[in-house]
Design a protein around this motif. Structure first.
Motif, PDB file in Angstrom:
ATOM      1  N   ILE A 129       0.850  -1.190   0.000  1.00 25.29           N
ATOM      2  CA  ILE A 129       0.000   0.000   0.000  1.00 25.29           C
ATOM      3  C   ILE A 129       0.888   1.243   0.000  1.00 25.29           C
ATOM      4  CG2 ILE A 129      -1.991  -1.069   1.120  1.00 25.29           C
ATOM      5  CD1 ILE A 129      -1.150   0.315   3.733  1.00 25.29           C
ATOM      6  N   THR A 130       0.374   2.282  -0.631  1.00 26.82           N
ATOM      7  CA  THR A 130       1.000   3.591  -0.596  1.00 26.82           C
ATOM      8  C   THR A 130      -0.055   4.564  -0.089  1.00 26.82           C
ATOM      9  OG1 THR A 130       2.414   3.048  -2.474  1.00 26.82           O
ATOM     10  CG2 THR A 130       2.157   5.388  -1.943  1.00 26.82           C
ATOM     11  N   VAL A 131       0.301   5.314   0.931  1.00 29.24           N
ATOM     12  CA  VAL A 131      -0.606   6.246   1.574  1.00 29.24           C
ATOM     13  C   VAL A 131      -0.091   7.660   1.366  1.00 29.24           C
ATOM     14  CG1 VAL A 131      -1.415   7.023   3.833  1.00 29.24           C
ATOM     15  CG2 VAL A 131      -1.373   4.580   3.308  1.00 29.24           C
ATOM     16  N   LEU A 132      -0.993   8.550   0.950  1.00 29.64           N
ATOM     17  CA  LEU A 132      -0.684   9.969   0.838  1.00 29.64           C
ATOM     18  C   LEU A 132      -1.487  10.685   1.908  1.00 29.64           C
ATOM     19  CD1 LEU A 132      -0.993  10.270  -3.033  1.00 29.64           C
ATOM     20  CD2 LEU A 132       1.081   9.979  -1.709  1.00 29.64           C
ATOM     21  N   SER A 133      -0.819  11.480   2.728  1.00 28.80           N
ATOM     22  CA  SER A 133      -1.457  12.156   3.856  1.00 28.80           C
ATOM     23  C   SER A 133      -1.147  13.652   3.793  1.00 28.80           C
ATOM     24  CB  SER A 133      -0.942  11.553   5.169  1.00 28.80           C
ATOM     25  OG  SER A 133      -1.475  12.214   6.283  1.00 28.80           O
ATOM     26  N   VAL A 134      -2.202  14.461   3.698  1.00 28.09           N
ATOM     27  CA  VAL A 134      -2.042  15.911   3.613  1.00 28.09           C
ATOM     28  C   VAL A 134      -1.724  16.472   4.999  1.00 28.09           C
ATOM     29  CG1 VAL A 134      -3.215  18.088   3.086  1.00 28.09           C
ATOM     30  CG2 VAL A 134      -3.543  16.101   1.605  1.00 28.09           C
ATOM     31  N   ASP A 135      -0.727  17.340   5.057  1.00 30.38           N
ATOM     32  CA  ASP A 135      -0.318  17.968   6.314  1.00 30.38           C
ATOM     33  C   ASP A 135      -0.159  16.936   7.428  1.00 30.38           C
ATOM     34  OD1 ASP A 135      -0.330  20.482   5.090  1.00 30.38           O
ATOM     35  OD2 ASP A 135      -2.449  20.772   5.542  1.00 30.38           O
ATOM     36  N   HIS A 136       0.609  15.920   7.139  1.00 30.60           N
ATOM     37  CA  HIS A 136       0.776  14.780   8.044  1.00 30.60           C
ATOM     38  C   HIS A 136       1.372  15.186   9.385  1.00 30.60           C
ATOM     39  CE1 HIS A 136       0.982  10.530   8.850  1.00 30.60           C
ATOM     40  NE2 HIS A 136       2.199  10.696   9.325  1.00 30.60           N
ATOM     41  N   ASP A 137       0.857  14.566  10.458  1.00 33.14           N
ATOM     42  CA  ASP A 137       1.385  14.780  11.796  1.00 33.14           C
ATOM     43  C   ASP A 137       1.207  13.499  12.617  1.00 33.14           C
ATOM     44  OD1 ASP A 137      -1.320  14.738  12.604  1.00 33.14           O
ATOM     45  OD2 ASP A 137      -1.441  16.898  12.798  1.00 33.14           O
ATOM     46  N   ALA A 138       1.625  13.532  13.887  1.00 28.64           N
ATOM     47  CA  ALA A 138       1.585  12.348  14.741  1.00 28.64           C
ATOM     48  C   ALA A 138       0.160  11.846  14.962  1.00 28.64           C
ATOM     49  CB  ALA A 138       2.254  12.642  16.079  1.00 28.64           C
TER      50      ALA A 138
ATOM     51  N   PRO B 202       0.796  -5.942   4.405  1.00 30.04           N
ATOM     52  CA  PRO B 202       1.479  -5.511   3.178  1.00 30.04           C
ATOM     53  C   PRO B 202       2.604  -4.529   3.505  1.00 30.04           C
ATOM     54  CG  PRO B 202      -0.598  -4.361   3.418  1.00 30.04           C
ATOM     55  CD  PRO B 202      -0.537  -5.381   4.528  1.00 30.04           C
ATOM     56  N   THR B 203       3.561  -4.461   2.607  1.00 25.78           N
ATOM     57  CA  THR B 203       4.547  -3.403   2.767  1.00 25.78           C
ATOM     58  C   THR B 203       3.807  -2.075   2.639  1.00 25.78           C
ATOM     59  OG1 THR B 203       5.083  -3.359   0.408  1.00 25.78           O
ATOM     60  CG2 THR B 203       6.434  -4.775   1.803  1.00 25.78           C
ATOM     61  N   SER B 204       4.356  -1.051   3.255  1.00 22.70           N
ATOM     62  CA  SER B 204       3.621   0.204   3.336  1.00 22.70           C
ATOM     63  C   SER B 204       4.569   1.381   3.155  1.00 22.70           C
ATOM     64  CB  SER B 204       2.939   0.283   4.707  1.00 22.70           C
ATOM     65  OG  SER B 204       2.235   1.477   4.848  1.00 22.70           O
ATOM     66  N   THR B 205       4.143   2.321   2.325  1.00 25.73           N
ATOM     67  CA  THR B 205       4.879   3.558   2.127  1.00 25.73           C
ATOM     68  C   THR B 205       3.951   4.716   2.458  1.00 25.73           C
ATOM     69  OG1 THR B 205       6.191   2.581   0.347  1.00 25.73           O
ATOM     70  CG2 THR B 205       6.121   4.985   0.446  1.00 25.73           C
ATOM     71  N   LEU B 206       4.427   5.622   3.275  1.00 25.69           N
ATOM     72  CA  LEU B 206       3.686   6.828   3.623  1.00 25.69           C
ATOM     73  C   LEU B 206       4.379   8.023   2.991  1.00 25.69           C
ATOM     74  CD1 LEU B 206       1.601   8.472   5.329  1.00 25.69           C
ATOM     75  CD2 LEU B 206       3.357   8.528   7.100  1.00 25.69           C
ATOM     76  N   ILE B 207       3.600   8.834   2.280  1.00 21.37           N
ATOM     77  CA  ILE B 207       4.148  10.020   1.649  1.00 21.37           C
ATOM     78  C   ILE B 207       3.367  11.238   2.145  1.00 21.37           C
ATOM     79  CG2 ILE B 207       4.662  11.201  -0.525  1.00 21.37           C
ATOM     80  CD1 ILE B 207       4.559   8.393  -1.862  1.00 21.37           C
ATOM     81  N   PRO B 208       3.974  12.046   3.012  1.00 18.59           N
ATOM     82  CA  PRO B 208       3.324  13.298   3.418  1.00 18.59           C
ATOM     83  C   PRO B 208       3.324  14.263   2.233  1.00 18.59           C
ATOM     84  CG  PRO B 208       5.029  12.648   4.979  1.00 18.59           C
ATOM     85  CD  PRO B 208       5.203  11.802   3.759  1.00 18.59           C
ATOM     86  N   VAL B 209       2.184  14.889   1.984  1.00 18.18           N
ATOM     87  CA  VAL B 209       2.058  15.811   0.858  1.00 18.18           C
ATOM     88  C   VAL B 209       1.375  17.102   1.315  1.00 18.18           C
ATOM     89  CG1 VAL B 209       1.990  13.983  -0.893  1.00 18.18           C
ATOM     90  CG2 VAL B 209      -0.144  14.779   0.142  1.00 18.18           C
ATOM     91  N   PRO B 210       1.642  18.203   0.617  1.00 16.65           N
ATOM     92  CA  PRO B 210       0.979  19.451   0.982  1.00 16.65           C
ATOM     93  C   PRO B 210      -0.484  19.499   0.546  1.00 16.65           C
ATOM     94  CG  PRO B 210       2.480  19.826  -0.838  1.00 16.65           C
ATOM     95  CD  PRO B 210       2.666  18.396  -0.394  1.00 16.65           C
ATOM     96  N   ARG B 211      -0.814  18.770  -0.543  1.00 18.33           N
ATOM     97  CA  ARG B 211      -2.200  18.706  -1.019  1.00 18.33           C
ATOM     98  C   ARG B 211      -2.318  17.573  -2.026  1.00 18.33           C
ATOM     99  NH1 ARG B 211      -4.223  22.537  -5.595  1.00 18.33           N
ATOM    100  NH2 ARG B 211      -5.889  21.216  -5.008  1.00 18.33           N
TER     101      ARG B 211
END
Length: 97
Positions: A40-49, A69-78
């Motif tokens: 899985i790949t996750v995109l999170s806007v304004d990511h925080d704890a 599943p393997t997991s990738t988190l990508i913090p994004v501005p929008r």
């Protein structure tokens, strides 16, 4: 977004819940289950704890035990659509029957 393409809410937790429901529906549509998801790949806007805790808790509800599943988190501005706060992409390995 819901099944009609409308934005669920301007609330991260609500969008997170809807995105995982959408993922389950997409998997079911092709005869797959969450157990067959390998990445899985996750995109999170304004990511925080706080958002990380919500994502982890939801992910652990879907995938418990040793086979996650393997997991990738990508913090994004929008994201591409105004108001979207969360997006998940999944790759499933569906065995031939």
């Amino acid at each position: 977004m819901d099944e009609t393409g409308n934005l669920v809410a301007a609330d991260f937790a609500a969008q997170l819940k809807q995105a995982f429901a959408n993922l389950r529906a997409a998997l079911a549509a092709v005869g797959a289950t969450p157990e067959e998801v390998v990445k899985i790949t996750v995109l999170s806007v304004d990511h925080d704890a706080e958002k990380q805790q919500l994502i982890s808790a939801t992910r652990n509800q879907v995938w418990s035990g040793d086979r996650k599943p393997t997991s990738t988190l990508i913090p994004v501005p929008r994201l591409a659509v105004e108001g979207l706060l969360f997006e998940i992409d999944a790759v499933a390995a569906i065995p031939n029957s």
